[in-house]
Design an enzyme around this catalytic site. Structure first.
Site, PDB file in Angstrom:
ATOM      1  N   CYS A   2     -40.661 -18.673   7.924  1.00 33.77           N
ATOM      2  CA  CYS A   2     -39.679 -19.715   8.228  1.00 33.77           C
ATOM      3  C   CYS A   2     -40.415 -20.756   9.052  1.00 33.77           C
ATOM      4  CB  CYS A   2     -38.540 -19.152   9.061  1.00 33.77           C
ATOM      5  SG  CYS A   2     -37.637 -17.865   8.232  1.00 33.77           S
ATOM      6  N   ARG A  27     -42.787 -23.290   4.003  1.00 33.81           N
ATOM      7  CA  ARG A  27     -42.701 -21.966   4.651  1.00 33.81           C
ATOM      8  C   ARG A  27     -41.406 -21.252   4.264  1.00 33.81           C
ATOM      9  NH1 ARG A  27     -46.147 -21.729   9.229  1.00 33.81           N
ATOM     10  NH2 ARG A  27     -44.871 -20.077  10.080  1.00 33.81           N
ATOM     11  N   TRP A  74     -36.614 -18.718   5.157  1.00 33.76           N
ATOM     12  CA  TRP A  74     -36.883 -17.858   4.012  1.00 33.76           C
ATOM     13  C   TRP A  74     -36.188 -16.547   4.359  1.00 33.76           C
ATOM     14  CZ3 TRP A  74     -39.477 -13.193   2.909  1.00 33.76           C
ATOM     15  CH2 TRP A  74     -39.691 -12.947   1.543  1.00 33.76           C
ATOM     16  N   ASN A  98     -38.605 -17.112  13.694  1.00 29.85           N
ATOM     17  CA  ASN A  98     -39.459 -16.887  12.518  1.00 29.85           C
ATOM     18  C   ASN A  98     -40.003 -15.467  12.658  1.00 29.85           C
ATOM     19  OD1 ASN A  98     -41.291 -16.956  10.423  1.00 29.85           O
ATOM     20  ND2 ASN A  98     -42.875 -17.979  11.648  1.00 29.85           N
ATOM     21  N   GLY A  99     -39.840 -14.653  11.616  1.00 31.02           N
ATOM     22  CA  GLY A  99     -40.369 -13.289  11.662  1.00 31.02           C
ATOM     23  C   GLY A  99     -39.251 -12.275  11.490  1.00 31.02           C
ATOM     24  N   GLU A 476     -54.243 -12.862 -12.099  1.00 32.12           N
ATOM     25  CA  GLU A 476     -53.964 -14.154 -11.466  1.00 32.12           C
ATOM     26  C   GLU A 476     -53.177 -15.062 -12.406  1.00 32.12           C
ATOM     27  OE1 GLU A 476     -53.639 -15.591  -8.877  1.00 32.12           O
ATOM     28  OE2 GLU A 476     -53.892 -17.747  -9.225  1.00 32.12           O
ATOM     29  N   LYS A 480     -49.474 -16.588 -11.602  1.00 32.39           N
ATOM     30  CA  LYS A 480     -49.206 -18.034 -11.658  1.00 32.39           C
ATOM     31  C   LYS A 480     -48.022 -18.321 -12.571  1.00 32.39           C
ATOM     32  CE  LYS A 480     -51.292 -19.871  -8.760  1.00 32.39           C
ATOM     33  NZ  LYS A 480     -51.497 -18.619  -8.166  1.00 32.39           N
ATOM     34  N   GLU A 483     -44.576 -16.789 -11.153  1.00 25.62           N
ATOM     35  CA  GLU A 483     -44.035 -17.275  -9.866  1.00 25.62           C
ATOM     36  C   GLU A 483     -43.527 -18.709  -9.967  1.00 25.62           C
ATOM     37  OE1 GLU A 483     -46.546 -17.785  -6.457  1.00 25.62           O
ATOM     38  OE2 GLU A 483     -48.301 -18.158  -7.681  1.00 25.62           O
ATOM     39  N   HIS A 499     -52.983   2.781 -23.366  1.00 28.76           N
ATOM     40  CA  HIS A 499     -52.599   4.012 -22.647  1.00 28.76           C
ATOM     41  C   HIS A 499     -51.139   3.986 -22.198  1.00 28.76           C
ATOM     42  CE1 HIS A 499     -56.698   5.463 -22.765  1.00 28.76           C
ATOM     43  NE2 HIS A 499     -57.107   4.267 -22.381  1.00 28.76           N
ATOM     44  N   LYS A 599     -44.510 -20.262   1.080  1.00 27.64           N
ATOM     45  CA  LYS A 599     -45.962 -20.475   1.014  1.00 27.64           C
ATOM     46  C   LYS A 599     -46.713 -19.494   1.907  1.00 27.64           C
ATOM     47  CE  LYS A 599     -49.798 -22.542  -0.065  1.00 27.64           C
ATOM     48  NZ  LYS A 599     -50.379 -22.292  -1.403  1.00 27.64           N
TER      49      LYS A 599
END
Ligand code: AGP
Length: 604
Positions: A2, A27, A74, A98-99, A476, A480, A483, A499, A599
Site C-alpha cells: 500500500c 503499490r 492493496w 502499510n503491511g 516468465e 507476463k 498477469e 508426464h 508493483k
C-alpha cells in the site's frame, strides 16, 4: 503493498496528498482515502477503486485542512470496499497503514470485549482502535502510540493524525518503508512510503529504520527507538528517483519495454570495462563460496533460474534457486561464507526480504540486485548491484528483469574470473555488448509480434514450453501473459508435459513453444510434435534455422534474430514481453495496473 502519505503544511493538503497517492498507485489501487483536520475535527474522504474515484469525491466534497494523512490500498484483509478504505478513524485519531498486523484477530476480540465496534474487517482499524483505547486511558497521542506498538506483531508502517493537535503526525516504521520529507522553504513536512511519494513536496529526505517512532511537527522532527531519541541521516532527494512519465506511450509497460536497448547499455557499462573489453571485479570473497543461493519472487525468480545455468557453467559452482517465500521458513543447511543473492526490482518484497534476513542470520555473504537503491533490501545487504534501469512503474516487470539478467551474467563472469576459470572473456564481453542492439532488433519486429499476440489473445488458456534457459523463459512468458491479460497460462519444462499436463491438450489449449536453434532445439521440437499431434494449436518462436526444421502447421511463427548463448535469453525475453503486452491490449485490460496485483508485494 500500500502507499501511505501524510503532510503538515500551510495550505490545504488534501489534493497534494492525492498527487502523492497517484505516484504510489503502483503499490496498490483497490481503494484510497484521505483525512484532514477541519476546525479540530477529523474529516475523511474515501473511495473504492482507483485514485480517480477519490478525485471525484473530493471535487464534490473538498477538504481544506492543512494537516492530513492519505492512503492507496492493496487489500490484505477484507474486501476492497469504501468501508475498508483507509484512513480508519475514531473521533480522536485517524490512521493509515502499510503491511500486516498478524495478531489482529486476538487484538480485535480484546477491543470488542472493551466495547469497541468496527466498520471493517481490516487490521488497520484494529491498530487505530488500539490507540484510541490508550487515549481513553489518558495517555498523550505519542505515549498512546508507543504503548500500542509492542502489542502489534507483523511487518508494517503506520501514520496517525490526532484531532487534538493539528501540528502533529506520528509515524511508525516496523519493517515496511517510511520516510520523512522536508521542503526547501520549511513550510511543509511530509511522511510517506517512499521517495516517489515525497519528492513533490520535499527536497530532502530522512529514511526511518525498523522500530522508529517519528514525532513530526512543522517546527521539527524527533525520532524515538526503544524509548530513546535517535538520529537519522537526512539526504537530498535525487530528482531522477521521483521522475516517471509515459512519454509518447499509452502504457508505462510499452515505454519500459522500448527503453530496454538504452537502459541495458547503462547497466552494461556499470559492470563491463568497455574500453578494455573486460568484466569489472565484484568485491566478494569468492574463495570462501562453496555454494550459491539465489532467492527471489515472480519474474525476479525466473531471472534467478536463468542465472543458475550461467554460474554453474562459467564459475563451476553449485547454484540453488529457491522461491523466496519457501526459503525463509526452510531447513536449508546454510554454511557461513556461502553466497546468497537476492533479486528484487522494488527492494521491498516481503518474502525476499525475509529470506535475506534468514540468510544473513546464517552468516552468508549477502548480495542484492536491485533497482530501487533507497529500499530496505539495499540498506540490509553487504553488497548492492544496481540494475540501473530507472523507475519501473508498470506492475509487469520488463526492463528490471533484463537489467537483472545483465547483472547476473556479469556476476557469473566476475565469479569465474576471480576463480581463474573464465574461458574467453573477450568473446563473452562481445556477446554482452551485442545485447542492447539485438533487443532493439526484436522491438523492430513489433508488427509481427502484435499479430502473434492478438492471435494468442483469442484463447482462454495457454502452455508455454521450453527447455534449459528457455524453460525459465517459458515460466516468465506465461507469467507476463496471465498477469496482464488474465489468460490462464502455464510455463512448462517441454520435456515434462508428457508426464501429466499433456492430458490438458486439445484444440482449446495452444502451446507457445520457445525454440531457438540451440542445444535443446531437437528435443523441444519433439515435444512440440507430441502436443501438436493431440490437437494443440502451435505458436512457435524460433529463428530462421529453426523455422526450416519444423514441418508441422502453426497458428503463428515468430522468427527472431539468429543468436545463441547469453544473448538468446535477452532476445526471446523481449519477444515474450511484447507478446503479452499486445495480447493484453487486444483483451482490453489495464496493462499497467492489472486487477488484484501491486508493483511491490511487501507482505509475506
Ligand atoms: C512481475 O511481472 C510481477 N509483477 C511480480 O512477479 C514481481 O516480479 C515479483 O512480485 C517480485 O517483485 P520484486 O522484483 O520487486 O521483488
Amino acid at each position: 503493498m500500500c502507499g501511505i502519505i501524510g503532510i503538515l503544511g500551510v495550505e490545504a493538503v488534501a489534493l497534494p496528498m492525492v498527487d502523492s497517492l497517484k505516484l504510489m498507485e503502483y503499490r496498490g489501487y483497490d481503494s484510497a482515502g484521505v483525512a484532514t483536520l477541519e476546525d479540530g475535527k477529523l474529516v475523511r474522504r474515501r473511495a473504492e477503486g482507483k485514485l480517480k474515484n477519490l478525485d471525484a469525491r473530493l471535487a464534490m466534497q473538498p477538504l481544506y485542512g492543512t494537516s492530513g494523512i492519505g492512503h492507496t490500498r492493496w487489500a490484505t484483509h477484507g474486501k476492497a470496499t469504501e468501508a475498508a478504505a483507509h484512513p480508519h478513524a475514531t473521533d480522536e485519531v485517524a490512521g493509515v497503514h502499510n503491511g500486516i498486523i498478524e495478531n489482529c484477530k486476538s487484538l480485535r476480540e480484546g477491543l470488542e470485549a472493551d466495547g469497541h465496534t468496527f466498520e471493517s474487517e481490516t487490521d488497520t482499524e484494529v491498530g487505530v482502535k488500539m490507540v484510541q483505547r490508550e487515549l481513553d486511558r489518558g495517555l498523550s497521542p505519542i505515549d498512546a502510540v508507543a504503548a500500542v506498538i509492542p502489542q502489534l506483531r507483523g511487518v508494517y508502517a503506520f501514520e496517525f493524525l490526532f484531532a487534538e493537535d493539528e501540528n502533529l503526525l506520528v509515524g511508525v516504521q516496523m519493517g515496511a518503508p517510511l520516510a520523512i520529507g522536508f521542503s526547501d522553504d520549511g513550510e511543509k513536512v511530509s511522511l510517506g512510503s517512499d521517495v516517489v511519494a515525497l519528492a513533490p513536496h520535499a527536497s530532502k529526505i530522512m529514511y526511518l529504520e525498523q522500530g522508529d517512532i517519528a514525532v513530526v511537527r512543522r517546527t521539527g522532527v524527533t525520532v524515538l527507538n526503544d524509548g530513546k531519541i535517535v538520529s537519522r541521516l537526512t539526504q537530498k532527494i535525487d530528482p531522477e528517483a521521483a521522475k516517471a512519465d509515459k512519454g509518447p506511450y499509452r502504457w508505462f509497460m510499452a515505454k519500459e519495454i522500448n527503453e530496454q536497448p538504452v537502459v541495458l547499455q547503462k547497466t552494461l557499462s556499470a559492470y563491463v570495462d568497455l574500453m578494455s573489453g573486460t568484466i569489472k571485479p565484484i568485491a566478494l570473497d569468492f574463495e570462501k563460496i562453496k555454494k550459491v543461493y539465489i532467492l527471489a519472487c515472480g519474474t525476479s525468480m525466473f531471472a534467478a533460474l536463468i542465472a543458475k545455468h550461467w554460474i554453474e557453467r562459467d564459475a563451476k559452482v553449485t547454484t540453488i534457486v529457491e522461491i523466496a517465500s519457501e526459503f525463509h521458513k526452510s531447513d536449508a543447511p546454510l554454511e557461513a561464507g556461502d553466497l546468497a543473492v537476492f533479486i528484487s526490482q522494488s527492494g521491498e518484497t516481503g518474502d525476499t526480504l525475509a529470506s535475506l534476513r534468514f540468510a544473513k542470520a546464517a552468516g552468508l555473504q549477502i548480495v542484492s540486485i536491485l533497482n530501487v537503491l533507497t529500499s530496505t533490501m539495499a540498506r540490509e545487504s553487504d553488497i548492492v548491484l544496481p540494475m540501473h534501469v530507472g523507475p519501473e512503474i508498470a506492475v509487469a516487470s520488463t526492463k528490471a528483469f533484463m537489467g537483472a539478467l545483465m547483472v547476473l551474467a556479469c556476476l557469473a563472469f566476475a565469479f569465474a574470473k576471480a576463480k581463474s576459470v573464465l574461458e574467453d572473456e573477450a568473446a563473452l564481453v562481445v556477446e554482452l555488448t551485442s545485447v542492447p542492439g539485438l533487443v532493439a532488433q526484436v522491438l523492430l519486429l513489433d508488427p509481427q509480434i502484435e499479430a502473434f499476440g492478438r492471435e494468442l489473445s483469442k484463447f482462454k488458456n495457454a502452455f508455454y514450453l521450453g527447455r534449459g534457459t528457455n524453460y525459465a523463459l517459458a515460466l516468465e512468458g506465461a507469467l507476463k501473459l496471465k498477469e496482464i491479460s488474465y489468460i490462464h497460462a502455464e510455463g512448462q519444462a517441454a520435456g515434462e508435459v508428457k508426464h501429466g499436463s499433456i492430458a490438458l491438450i486439445d484444440e482449446h489449449m495452444p502451446s507457445v513453444v520457445i525454440a531457438p536453434s540451440d542445444r535443446w532445439f531437437e528435443k523441444t521440437i519433439s515435444n512440440l510434435q507430441e502436443v501438436q499431434a493431440r490437437g494443440s494449436p502451435i505458436f512457435l518462436i524460433t529463428d530462421e534455422t529453426g523455422k526450416g526444421e519444423v514441418s508441422v502447421p502453426t497458428i503463428a511463427t515468430l522468427v527472431l534474430p539468429e543468436v545463441s548463448g547469453i544473448t538468446a535469453v535477452f532476445v526471446y525475453a523481449a519477444a515474450l514481453q511484447l507478446i503479452a503486452y499486445h495480447a493484453a491490449v487486444a483483451t482490453g485490460t489495464d496493462v499497467d495496473q492489472p486487477r488484484n496485483l501491486a508493483k511491490s508485494v511487501t507482505v509475506q
